[in-house]
Design an enzyme around this catalytic site. Structure first.
Site: not given
Ligand code: CO8
Length: 264
Positions: A70, A115, A118, A138
């Site tokens: 998400a 997400g 999911e 999460e």
């Molecule tokens: N949300 C927003 N932006 C994201 C996300 C995300 N989940 N994942 C990546 N991005 C963005 C980064 O911020 C980055 O943006 P920018 O270039 O502007 O800085 C761009 O995508 C590229 O990402 P990275 O530079 O981080 O790329 P890497 O190759 O270094 O890393 C990863 C890739 C490992 C995937 C890393 O981006 C990461 O850890 N992302 C987050 C993963 C995560 O924690 N996902 C779970 C999120 S929580 C969730 O999904 C909850 C679901 C249920 C919600 C329910 C609410 C009620």
């Protein structure tokens, strides 16, 4: 649609989640678009299978990410009420993926985190590229999976493994996801879409109405006691016996010819 791409050919809809700057993370706009397009697809008789996949990242790498979760930037300032509403906003399209009459296949082409894992689990079938990574990260963000992860993961891989993934936030690779039953198949990344389309074509070659009724029988019976579930199956079996396809399928078998199955 701003964040989704729909391509229909050969009775297969390929739905690509495309937010290259955010590794296809799911924000409210994407969830609303998904909800609308799934309703549209469900009404179409020319689509029998939906393949859900992730678009390329901003460097145009098609195998970087399925869905990286998400959208954290959207969630960071959520109040409790806004967070709940966001969860329910996802629940609707996710239930459509799960229950729509078309078969849904997640073609997981990279990160399937939070997400992303999911939404893949809401699909009927998951095929992963060999570089795919799955996790429920999460609790490391101080939240819990909120798009059905605590429920669907335990149902798919069992409580012990679901708890381990959710409590540790460990990444698991595609082979491990296959070993624990989270995905149906792992293939070389270059073969991912071909494999998904071949599976779709095989499913389409069967009686499409029967496939959709079988899907409903499996879904509806899963949470029922076995006695009522088997009775429900008998009722649905009865319905399939009133169709053109049943008459044609069985007659074709007896006449040793290919069946022309047309019901949907
Ligand atoms: N949300 C927003 N932006 C994201 C996300 C995300 N989940 N994942 C990546 N991005 C963005 C980064 O911020 C980055 O943006 P920018 O270039 O502007 O800085 C761009 O995508 C590229 O990402 P990275 O530079 O981080 O790329 P890497 O190759 O270094 O890393 C990863 C890739 C490992 C995937 C890393 O981006 C990461 O850890 N992302 C987050 C993963 C995560 O924690 N996902 C779970 C999120 S929580 C969730 O999904 C909850 C679901 C249920 C919600 C329910 C609410 C009620």
């Amino acid at each position: 649609m701003n964040n989704l791409k729909l391509d229909v050919a050969d009775q297969i809809a390929v739905l690509t989640i495309s937010r290259p700057g955010a590794l296809n993370a799911l924000n409210s706009e994407t969830l609303d678009e998904l909800n609308a397009v799934l309703s549209e697809i469900e009404a179409r008789d020319d689509v029998k299978v939906v393949i859900l996949t992730g678009g390329p990242d901003k460097k145009d790498n098609p195998y970087k990410s399925f869905v990286a979760g998400a959208d954290i930037a959207e969630m960071v300032n959520f109040s409790a009420a806004e967070a709940r509403a966001f969860g329910m906003r996802a629940a609707e399209p996710f239930f459509k993926l799960m229950n729509m009459r078309q078969v849904t296949i997640a073609a997981v082409n990279g990160f399937a985190l939070g997400g992303g894992c999911e939404i893949a689990m809401a699909c009927d079938i998951r095929i992963a590229s060999d570089n795919a990574t799955f996790a429920q990260p999460e609790t490391g963000l101080g939240i819990i999976p909120g798009f059905g992860g605590t429920q669907r993961l335990a149902r798919l891989v069992g409580m012990g493994r679901a708890k381990e993934m959710i409590f540790t936030c460990d990444n698991i690779d595609a082979q491990e996801a296959y070993r624990i039953g989270l995905v149906n198949k792992v293939v070389a990344k270059e073969e991912l879409m071909d494999t998904a389309k071949k599976m779709a074509a095989k499913i389409i070659s069967k009686g499409s109405y029967a496939v959709s009724i079988a899907k409903a029988a499996i879904n509806n019976g899963y949470d029922m006691d076995i006695k009522n579930a088997v009775e429900m199956e008998a009722n649905l079996f009865g319905i399939t016996c009133s169709t053109h396809d049943k008459k044609e399928g069985m007659t074709a078998f007896l006449e040793r010819r290919a069946a022309d199955l047309t019901d949907f």
